[in-house]
Design a protein around this motif. Structure first.
Motif, PDB file in Angstrom:
ATOM      1  N   SER A   1       0.837  -1.216   0.000  1.00 37.93           N
ATOM      2  CA  SER A   1       0.000   0.000   0.000  1.00 37.93           C
ATOM      3  C   SER A   1       0.863   1.253   0.000  1.00 37.93           C
ATOM      4  O   SER A   1       0.520   2.240  -0.653  1.00 37.93           O
ATOM      5  CB  SER A   1      -0.962   0.000   1.186  1.00 37.93           C
ATOM      6  N   LYS A   2       1.997   1.198   0.678  1.00 36.53           N
ATOM      7  CA  LYS A   2       2.902   2.350   0.677  1.00 36.53           C
ATOM      8  C   LYS A   2       3.485   2.577  -0.715  1.00 36.53           C
ATOM      9  O   LYS A   2       3.606   3.710  -1.174  1.00 36.53           O
ATOM     10  CB  LYS A   2       4.025   2.139   1.691  1.00 36.53           C
ATOM     11  N   SER A   3       3.823   1.475  -1.402  1.00 35.23           N
ATOM     12  CA  SER A   3       4.388   1.621  -2.751  1.00 35.23           C
ATOM     13  C   SER A   3       3.349   2.090  -3.772  1.00 35.23           C
ATOM     14  O   SER A   3       3.684   2.760  -4.746  1.00 35.23           O
ATOM     15  CB  SER A   3       5.025   0.309  -3.216  1.00 35.23           C
ATOM     16  N   LEU A   4       2.085   1.756  -3.534  1.00 36.46           N
ATOM     17  CA  LEU A   4       1.033   2.190  -4.471  1.00 36.46           C
ATOM     18  C   LEU A   4       0.725   3.677  -4.303  1.00 36.46           C
ATOM     19  O   LEU A   4       0.363   4.351  -5.270  1.00 36.46           O
ATOM     20  CB  LEU A   4      -0.243   1.379  -4.260  1.00 36.46           C
ATOM     21  N   GLY A   5       0.871   4.196  -3.097  1.00 35.88           N
ATOM     22  CA  GLY A   5       0.611   5.616  -2.868  1.00 35.88           C
ATOM     23  C   GLY A   5      -0.672   5.838  -2.099  1.00 35.88           C
ATOM     24  O   GLY A   5      -1.348   4.898  -1.675  1.00 35.88           O
TER      25      GLY A   5
END
Length: 184
Positions: A47-51
């Motif tokens: 989720s952090k990498s997706l934004g």
């Protein structure tokens, strides 16, 4: 943020889309989570990498409205696309709204001039009614009417060209905000 929270927040931000479109987008993001988990990442890392889901929804809404305006170029679709692109970032308030207002001003001024020239013969009728008629006024008004018709034809083409150019500008701006220009 875990997968469920991410998808719930994304779904809540996409309420203006149809249910089918929302489900399609959510299915794509569920697949991103599945692929990431197969690679050994945690839900938080994915989720952090997706934004941020809200920023993702703004970008998706901008893309959706730009697609809508390409299919059907109406004043309402153009306005929705402009507001969606402005919503991508505060800086867009200046670099999108400023040119948009300037173009609207040019288009309105051009059409107002064309209509005023076309309606010039009615001024001759007014002069005739008040008893101040001169033959020169009639020919001058007819000449203005002809010029007005040419201006209207030019404004029709100019309005179409400006609309298409501004839509391209919106797409360019949206791609810049989404993370820079890619070779597409």
């Amino acid at each position: 943020m875990n997968k469920e929270q991410f998808l719930k927040q994304l779904n809540a931000s996409l309420t203006r889309l149809t249910l089918e479109e929302r489900e399609d987008i959510l299915q794509d993001y569920e697949e991103y989570f599945e692929i990431g988990m197969e690679e050994g990442k945690s839900e938080q890392e994915i989720s952090k990498s997706l934004g941020n889901p809200r920023q993702i929804s703004k970008e998706l809404m901008a893309s959706y409205h730009l697609g809508q305006v390409e299919q059907t170029t109406s004043a309402g679709n153009v306005m929705r696309a402009v507001w969606a692109v402005i919503g991508l970032g505060f800086f867009n308030l200046v670099i999108v709204l400023g040119p948009f207002v300037a173009l609207i001003g040019v288009v309105i001024a051009g059409w107002a001039s064309a209509i005023a020239f076309i309606l010039a013969p009615f001024g001759v009728l007014f002069n005739l009614a008040i008893g101040n008629f001169q033959l020169f006024d009639l020919f001058f008004a007819l000449g203005l009417c002809g010029i007005g018709i040419f201006i209207a034809m030019g404004m029709f083409a100019a309005t179409n060209a400006l609309t298409k150019g501004f839509i391209r500008y919106l797409k360019f701006n949206a791609s810049l905000v989404k993370g820079g220009l890619k070779n597409d």
